[in-house]
Design a protein around this motif. Structure first.
Motif, mmCIF file in Angstrom:
data_model
loop_
_atom_site.group_PDB
_atom_site.id
_atom_site.type_symbol
_atom_site.label_atom_id
_atom_site.label_comp_id
_atom_site.label_asym_id
_atom_site.label_seq_id
_atom_site.Cartn_x
_atom_site.Cartn_y
_atom_site.Cartn_z
ATOM 1 N N TRP A 49 -15.239 2.939 -4.296
ATOM 2 C CA TRP A 49 -14.356 2.686 -5.426
ATOM 3 C C TRP A 49 -12.891 2.560 -4.990
ATOM 4 C CZ3 TRP A 49 -14.205 0.683 -9.924
ATOM 5 C CH2 TRP A 49 -13.170 0.961 -10.832
ATOM 6 N N GLY A 50 -12.401 3.457 -4.183
ATOM 7 C CA GLY A 50 -11.016 3.384 -3.737
ATOM 8 C C GLY A 50 -10.719 2.105 -2.983
ATOM 9 N N ASN A 51 -11.632 1.699 -2.110
ATOM 10 C CA ASN A 51 -11.452 0.470 -1.353
ATOM 11 C C ASN A 51 -11.450 -0.752 -2.273
ATOM 12 O OD1 ASN A 51 -11.416 1.905 1.061
ATOM 13 N ND2 ASN A 51 -13.623 1.703 1.363
ATOM 14 N N ILE A 52 -12.306 -0.732 -3.295
ATOM 15 C CA ILE A 52 -12.366 -1.850 -4.234
ATOM 16 C C ILE A 52 -11.066 -1.976 -5.015
ATOM 17 C CG2 ILE A 52 -13.404 -2.580 -6.417
ATOM 18 C CD1 ILE A 52 -16.086 -1.958 -5.354
ATOM 19 N N PHE A 101 0.840 -1.198 0.000
ATOM 20 C CA PHE A 101 0.000 0.000 0.000
ATOM 21 C C PHE A 101 0.878 1.253 0.000
ATOM 22 C CE2 PHE A 101 -2.605 -3.345 1.674
ATOM 23 C CZ PHE A 101 -3.850 -3.117 1.098
ATOM 24 N N SER A 102 0.626 2.112 -0.977
ATOM 25 C CA SER A 102 1.363 3.365 -1.085
ATOM 26 C C SER A 102 0.601 4.479 -0.372
ATOM 27 C CB SER A 102 1.547 3.739 -2.560
ATOM 28 O OG SER A 102 1.885 5.088 -2.709
ATOM 29 N N ILE A 103 1.284 5.171 0.537
ATOM 30 C CA ILE A 103 0.659 6.294 1.233
ATOM 31 C C ILE A 103 0.237 7.364 0.241
ATOM 32 C CG2 ILE A 103 1.093 8.220 2.811
ATOM 33 C CD1 ILE A 103 0.585 5.690 4.288
ATOM 34 N N ASN A 104 1.069 7.583 -0.773
ATOM 35 C CA ASN A 104 0.743 8.583 -1.794
ATOM 36 C C ASN A 104 -0.601 8.280 -2.446
ATOM 37 O OD1 ASN A 104 3.713 7.888 -1.609
ATOM 38 N ND2 ASN A 104 3.842 9.916 -2.558
ATOM 39 N N ARG A 105 -0.781 7.011 -2.786
ATOM 40 C CA ARG A 105 -2.032 6.619 -3.433
ATOM 41 C C ARG A 105 -3.206 6.681 -2.465
ATOM 42 N NH1 ARG A 105 -3.214 0.912 -6.624
ATOM 43 N NH2 ARG A 105 -5.137 1.594 -7.648
ATOM 44 N N MET A 106 -2.980 6.273 -1.237
ATOM 45 C CA MET A 106 -4.048 6.294 -0.239
ATOM 46 C C MET A 106 -4.519 7.720 0.022
ATOM 47 S SD MET A 106 -2.515 3.382 2.336
ATOM 48 C CE MET A 106 -3.847 3.379 3.530
ATOM 49 N N LEU A 107 -3.592 8.666 0.004
ATOM 50 C CA LEU A 107 -3.961 10.060 0.222
ATOM 51 C C LEU A 107 -4.779 10.625 -0.934
ATOM 52 C CD1 LEU A 107 -0.659 11.500 1.741
ATOM 53 C CD2 LEU A 107 -2.828 11.157 2.927
ATOM 54 N N SER A 108 -4.665 9.994 -2.103
ATOM 55 C CA SER A 108 -5.412 10.473 -3.272
ATOM 56 C C SER A 108 -6.830 9.920 -3.333
ATOM 57 C CB SER A 108 -4.672 10.097 -4.560
ATOM 58 O OG SER A 108 -4.734 8.692 -4.790
ATOM 59 N N MET A 109 -7.156 8.956 -2.456
ATOM 60 C CA MET A 109 -8.492 8.363 -2.453
ATOM 61 C C MET A 109 -9.527 9.402 -2.034
ATOM 62 S SD MET A 109 -8.110 5.338 -3.546
ATOM 63 C CE MET A 109 -6.865 4.069 -3.768
ATOM 64 N N GLU A 110 -10.694 9.339 -2.655
ATOM 65 C CA GLU A 110 -11.722 10.349 -2.453
ATOM 66 C C GLU A 110 -12.135 10.474 -0.989
ATOM 67 O OE1 GLU A 110 -13.795 13.484 -3.828
ATOM 68 O OE2 GLU A 110 -12.521 12.186 -5.038
ATOM 69 N N SER A 111 -12.244 9.324 -0.302
ATOM 70 C CA SER A 111 -12.690 9.357 1.093
ATOM 71 C C SER A 111 -11.691 10.096 1.975
ATOM 72 C CB SER A 111 -12.889 7.934 1.619
ATOM 73 O OG SER A 111 -11.673 7.186 1.548
#
Length: 444
Positions: free
Chosen positions: A212-215, A157-167
């Motif tokens: 969507w982000g979680n999926i 899991f990338s923190i960068n990507r997680m921060l971009s999630m809508e939620s």
């Protein structure tokens, strides 16, 4: 893949085609490949859809997901209903502007037992290949060793990507707190998909578009760890034509459990839907065929009213059964309809509070000379005065036979009544009434 592309795609598989026509498909990780896999798969195709136990009943806002699963099972897929006994302890930040209230184990377990009751109405639970099953992610999340879990899965899991999630972005952009506890939710949900793939060969997750982000996290993790192609599909979050979130009303949530909302109130919720929502809701919330539904696409007036009753009947039948539908219709008649005969006009009153307000002193001449519309509104108890009626007309809040009235001094004459002597008046969305014209009563 975005909603616009999903609408225009051409599918071969029966589930994909029906889900697309009914309006369930909003986004997909790879719809074309999923369609192909479903066509080629000879054994039932396991999928899962999850529900956290944040309350002791699901509500109409959750119903789209359940109906999505119903369509899938009807077309040969195997439903896995995931109860979030573990993830409820964390709280999903998706679509939320503040942290969820944390619940203890006893409350969560009680909520799960109550929620389970409604699934039998929509899905078939059996030992058949496509029979639905219920699992609880607390069974595999509660004993996780934190250090081992971070070493085994955190590296994917990338923190960068997680921060971009809508939620996450929603909270950060509004400078609202997002706890580290909530931040971990997407990792746990991703792990759920991998666990279900490993133990139940689950290859598809269904959810609302807010997931969507979680999926995406779940499909990516499962693909990396198993080397297998898995998929995600989201349904659009439904807003009514009145701009309200589906299942939310001024009176609160429209619950699915009968002990929290009567079958009559449930029937009324569908019966009172906006004109523009009738066909859309028929597609999503009933099993009515395409041939039946398209009959109402251009319906107006009384025909559209019949469509609303059909929608209410079908939706209530599915959740509460045939007797509940009959009871709801009978209750509607008892509560909202009364007959008071006058010399020339019979008043049939509908009120939003269930106590008809009528009058017995309308002069017979009104039927011949014409009656002011505002007098009819007062007679039905829909407005408190003629002045109030005129103000509502100016605001375009009065409808005559479902047509907006613009003339505050409009009169009603015999020719305004239908062949069966009825004339429908509406004030706003909730107050409705009928005037019934009779040439003669009691030989007069």
């Amino acid at each position: 893949m975005k909603n616009e592309d999903a609408i225009n795609e051409i599918f071969s598989n029966g589930f994909m085609k029906e889900a697309q026509w009914r309006g369930f498909i909003y986004q997909g990780t790879n719809n074309a490949l999923l369609d192909k896999a479903l066509q080629e798969e000879r054994t039932p195709f396991p999928f899962y859809i999850g529900f956290d136990a944040t309350a002791d009943s699901l509500h109409v806002g959750n119903l789209m997901g359940i109906m999505f699963a119903r369509v899938a099972q009807r077309n040969g897929l195997k439903p896995i209903i995931l109860m979030g006994g573990g993830t409820t302890k964390v709280g999903d930040p998706s679509g939320k502007t503040e942290s969820r209230q944390l619940l203890d184990d006893a409350v969560i377990q009680k909520n799960i037992e109550m929620i389970k009751k409604c699934f039998d109405r929509f899905l078939i639970f059996s030992k058949e290949p496509t029979g639905a099953i219920i699992v609880n992610n607390d069974d595999w999340l509660k004993d996780i060793n934190y250090i081992d879990f971070l070493r085994d899965y955190g590296k994917y899991f990338s923190i960068n990507r997680m921060l971009s999630m809508e939620s996450v972005k929603l909270r950060l952009d509004r400078e609202q707190p997002l706890t580290f506890l909530e931040f971990n939710y997407m990792i746990l949900q991703a792990y759920d998909f991998y666990w279900l793939n490993k133990h139940y060969k689950c290859r598809l997750q269904l959810a609302g578009s807010d997931q969507w982000g979680n999926i995406v996290n779940g499909t990516d993790l499962t693909r990396r760890l198993s080397g297998k192609e898995v998929f995600g599909l989201t349904a659009p979050l439904i807003m009514t034509s009145g701009g309200e979130k589906m299942g939310k009303t001024h009176k609160g949530a429209i619950w699915l459990n009968a002990d929290k909302l009567s079958s009559y109130d449930y029937w009324q919720f569908w019966r009172n839907c906006h004109d523009k929502d009738v066909v859309r809701f028929m597609k999503i919330y009933t099993d009515l065929s395409c041939e039946k539904i398209v009959q109402f696409e251009k319906a107006q007036g009384e025909e559209l009213n019949e469509g609303k009753i059909l929608l209410a009947n079908e939706a209530t039948l599915m959740l509460h059964g045939e007797e509940a539908v009959k009871s709801a219709q009978e209750t509607a008649l008892k509560i909202f309809v009364t007959h008071v005969e006058t010399k020339s006009i019979e008043i049939i009153g509908f009120t939003d509070k269930g106590i008809p307000k009528t009058t017995t002193d309308l002069p017979a001449a009104l039927a011949i000379e014409g009656m002011l519309l505002v007098e009819g509104l007062c007679a039905l108890g829909m407005t408190r005065s003629k002045g109030e009626g005129r103000r509502i007309i100016k605001g375009k809040g009065i409808r005559l036979n479902d047509q907006v009235v613009e003339n505050e001094n409009k009169k009603l004459f015999k020719e305004d009544f239908s062949d069966n002597g009825l004339l429908k008046l509406s004030a706003g969305k909730k107050r409705h009434g009928l005037l019934y014209f009779k040439e003669e009563i009691n030989g007069q």
